[in-house]
Design a protein around this motif. Structure first.
Motif, mmCIF file in Angstrom:
data_model
loop_
_atom_site.group_PDB
_atom_site.id
_atom_site.type_symbol
_atom_site.label_atom_id
_atom_site.label_comp_id
_atom_site.label_asym_id
_atom_site.label_seq_id
_atom_site.Cartn_x
_atom_site.Cartn_y
_atom_site.Cartn_z
ATOM 1 N N VAL A 8 37.232 41.607 37.449
ATOM 2 C CA VAL A 8 38.595 42.308 37.835
ATOM 3 C C VAL A 8 38.399 43.945 37.742
ATOM 4 C CG1 VAL A 8 40.825 42.540 37.219
ATOM 5 C CG2 VAL A 8 40.048 40.095 36.958
ATOM 6 N N GLY A 10 40.605 47.124 38.143
ATOM 7 C CA GLY A 10 42.967 47.756 39.024
ATOM 8 C C GLY A 10 42.470 48.761 38.620
ATOM 9 N N THR A 38 42.909 44.399 41.485
ATOM 10 C CA THR A 38 44.525 44.353 41.955
ATOM 11 C C THR A 38 44.799 45.544 42.407
ATOM 12 O OG1 THR A 38 44.547 45.819 40.058
ATOM 13 C CG2 THR A 38 44.303 43.683 39.450
ATOM 14 N N GLN A 40 46.263 48.237 41.029
ATOM 15 C CA GLN A 40 46.330 49.306 40.490
ATOM 16 C C GLN A 40 46.811 51.198 40.628
ATOM 17 O OE1 GLN A 40 46.112 48.196 36.472
ATOM 18 N NE2 GLN A 40 47.153 50.023 35.203
ATOM 19 N N LYS A 65 48.874 45.325 43.733
ATOM 20 C CA LYS A 65 49.785 45.346 43.075
ATOM 21 C C LYS A 65 50.074 46.215 42.213
ATOM 22 C CE LYS A 65 50.537 40.363 43.927
ATOM 23 N NZ LYS A 65 51.701 40.568 44.791
ATOM 24 N N SER A 66 50.337 47.013 42.999
ATOM 25 C CA SER A 66 49.850 48.719 42.614
ATOM 26 C C SER A 66 51.369 49.646 42.337
ATOM 27 C CB SER A 66 49.708 49.927 43.667
ATOM 28 O OG SER A 66 50.832 49.415 44.768
ATOM 29 N N GLN A 73 54.854 46.083 37.270
ATOM 30 C CA GLN A 73 52.689 45.532 37.128
ATOM 31 C C GLN A 73 51.966 44.284 36.859
ATOM 32 O OE1 GLN A 73 50.436 48.499 36.552
ATOM 33 N NE2 GLN A 73 51.063 49.668 38.819
ATOM 34 N N THR A 74 52.609 43.865 35.800
ATOM 35 C CA THR A 74 52.262 43.502 34.384
ATOM 36 C C THR A 74 52.044 42.185 35.074
ATOM 37 O OG1 THR A 74 51.640 44.922 32.846
ATOM 38 C CG2 THR A 74 50.699 42.960 31.894
ATOM 39 N N ILE A 77 50.949 41.078 39.085
ATOM 40 C CA ILE A 77 49.031 40.887 38.277
ATOM 41 C C ILE A 77 48.632 39.485 38.048
ATOM 42 C CG2 ILE A 77 47.295 41.539 37.272
ATOM 43 C CD1 ILE A 77 47.841 44.534 38.033
ATOM 44 N N PHE A 81 47.043 36.313 39.536
ATOM 45 C CA PHE A 81 45.871 35.377 39.620
ATOM 46 C C PHE A 81 46.214 34.383 38.888
ATOM 47 C CE2 PHE A 81 41.743 36.269 36.001
ATOM 48 C CZ PHE A 81 41.526 37.197 37.342
ATOM 49 N N SER A 101 45.506 45.775 34.766
ATOM 50 C CA SER A 101 45.498 44.497 35.004
ATOM 51 C C SER A 101 44.089 44.492 33.929
ATOM 52 C CB SER A 101 44.651 44.999 36.111
ATOM 53 O OG SER A 101 43.534 45.861 35.843
ATOM 54 N N CYS A 105 44.857 40.086 33.549
ATOM 55 C CA CYS A 105 44.388 39.426 34.064
ATOM 56 C C CYS A 105 43.602 38.710 32.531
ATOM 57 C CB CYS A 105 42.840 39.956 34.528
ATOM 58 S SG CYS A 105 43.727 39.733 36.500
#
Length: 368
Positions: A8, A10, A38, A40, A65-66, A73-74, A77, A81, A101, A105
């Motif tokens: 992963v 971000g 992600t 981010q 997902k930025s 945002q969290t 994600i 995910f 992220s 995740c």
């Protein structure tokens, strides 16, 4: 049987950490490593250019997902995910660093009973006002495997009750990436850099980055930092690839740099490296640059009250200046006196951390 591993990434610093891990996975026949990005970051262009620059392909999975608050945002994600994991069924999720992220995740994977390995585990600043500190602590509280970059990381994890059998001092993947890319700065590459002419014309210079909300979102703090930088630039020109957030807040507050602070848009990793590796001093609030400057022996002045990377101070070339202009001026002056020394040797910071990570992961997956 081939095992599927999700790696992963971000925000921008994550790309520099996952790149060497992904590159090393090409030599591991027993795993299928898939990179999950992600997206981010507030400026997508800032991250997109890094894939080719870091010698990695575009991720197979790109969430994008930025935007939004930390919670938005969290949450976004985690939702994306979870769906991805349920469809693809990875055998292991590897997260790096301390961005949103990383937390999102990790939590998602563990709730699906997928083991999590955390690279750069155990780093602590002691400042829970930093979103990154919360992300580190939560991620480490649920991870199965912990890969540390320095002894402090192991000490912190043991203090928090982690099983020592699950903690592995592998070294620093940021340094893997650094050494890989130093070797790629040939004349054919450098000739195409937009900043090459400025570097050659400037001669002696300092390099700087500044982006943390605690430094740029407070008018009084930002004014003090900028005043110090303008004073420094009178004798030592500063090169500053300005972060979009910093540029936005300076315009909002009506703060400006002197003509000796040369600002330009964010650079690719290699172009940034091309500049800072030859700087007399690096002034930054970045975590990664504290480590990278240590590895190349470049004096670094960190504009923060604390650091989660104390080895860069104890054994490296880094010093904490705090956020007051007076302290920044003093520490930059001292750093310039130190300029030109040899790079210190730190255990595991040798360019092979990623290989050690995969050795542990292969053994772990073989037992499942």
């Amino acid at each position: 049987m081939t095992k599927k591993v999700f790696l992963v990434a971000g925000a921008r610093p994550n790309l520099m950490k996952v790149a060497p891990i992904f590159r090393a996975s090409r030599n591991v026949d027993s795993v299928q490593c898939e990179m999950v990005y992600t997206g981010q970051h507030y400026d997508r262009q800032m991250s997109q250019v890094f894939f080719e620059d870091l010698d990695i392909p575009k991720p197979r999975f790109n969430m994008g997902k930025s935007t939004g608050t930390h919670a938005e945002q969290t949450g976004a994600i985690m939702i994306a995910f979870e769906k991805m994991c349920m469809e693809e069924k990875p055998d292991l999720v590897v997260v790096v660093g301390d961005v949103n992220s990383t937390l999102a995740c990790s939590v998602t994977a563990r709730k699906l009973h997928i083991p999590v390995a955390h690279v750069e585990a155990g780093l602590r600043s002691g400042d829970t006002d930093m979103p990154e500190e919360i992300n580190r602590m939560v991620t480490d509280s649920i991870s199965n495997l912990f890969f540390t970059t320095e002894d402090h990381g192991r000490d912190n994890l043991l203090r928090e009750g982690k099983n020592p059998d699950n903690i592995f001092h592998v070294g620093n993947v940021m340094i893997d990436n650094l050494f890989h890319n130093v070797g790629r700065l040939g004349p054919d590459i450098v000739s195409g850099f937009s900043c090459r002419e400025l570097k050659e014309k400037t001669g002696r210079y300092g390099f700087m980055t500044l982006h943390r909300p605690s430094n740029v979102d407070n008018r009084e703090v930002l004014e003090g930092i900028v005043d110090a930088l303008n004073t420094i630039s009178a004798n030592l020109p500063l090169l500053f690839p300005i972060h979009p957030r910093t540029e936005k807040m300076m315009k909002l507050f009506g703060i400006s740099f002197s003509e000796n602070v040369h600002t330009f848009p964010p650079l690719s990793f290699r172009e940034s490296l091309y500049l800072w590796k030859d700087a007399q001093v690096v002034i930054t609030d970045s975590g990664g640059l504290q480590e990278e400057t240590t590895a190349l022996g470049v004096p670094c002045v960190t504009v923060r009250k604390n650091t989660e990377r104390p080895v860069t101070i104890e054994k490296g070339t880094n010093v904490l200046a705090g956020i007051s202009g007076e302290n920044i001026l003093r520490e930059v002056g001292r750093a310039l006196e130190r300029s030109g020394g040899e790079a210190p040797k730190i255990e595991g910071w040798d360019g092979h951390a990623s290989e050690r990570i995969w050795k542990v992961l292969v053994e772990f997956l073989a037992e499942r």
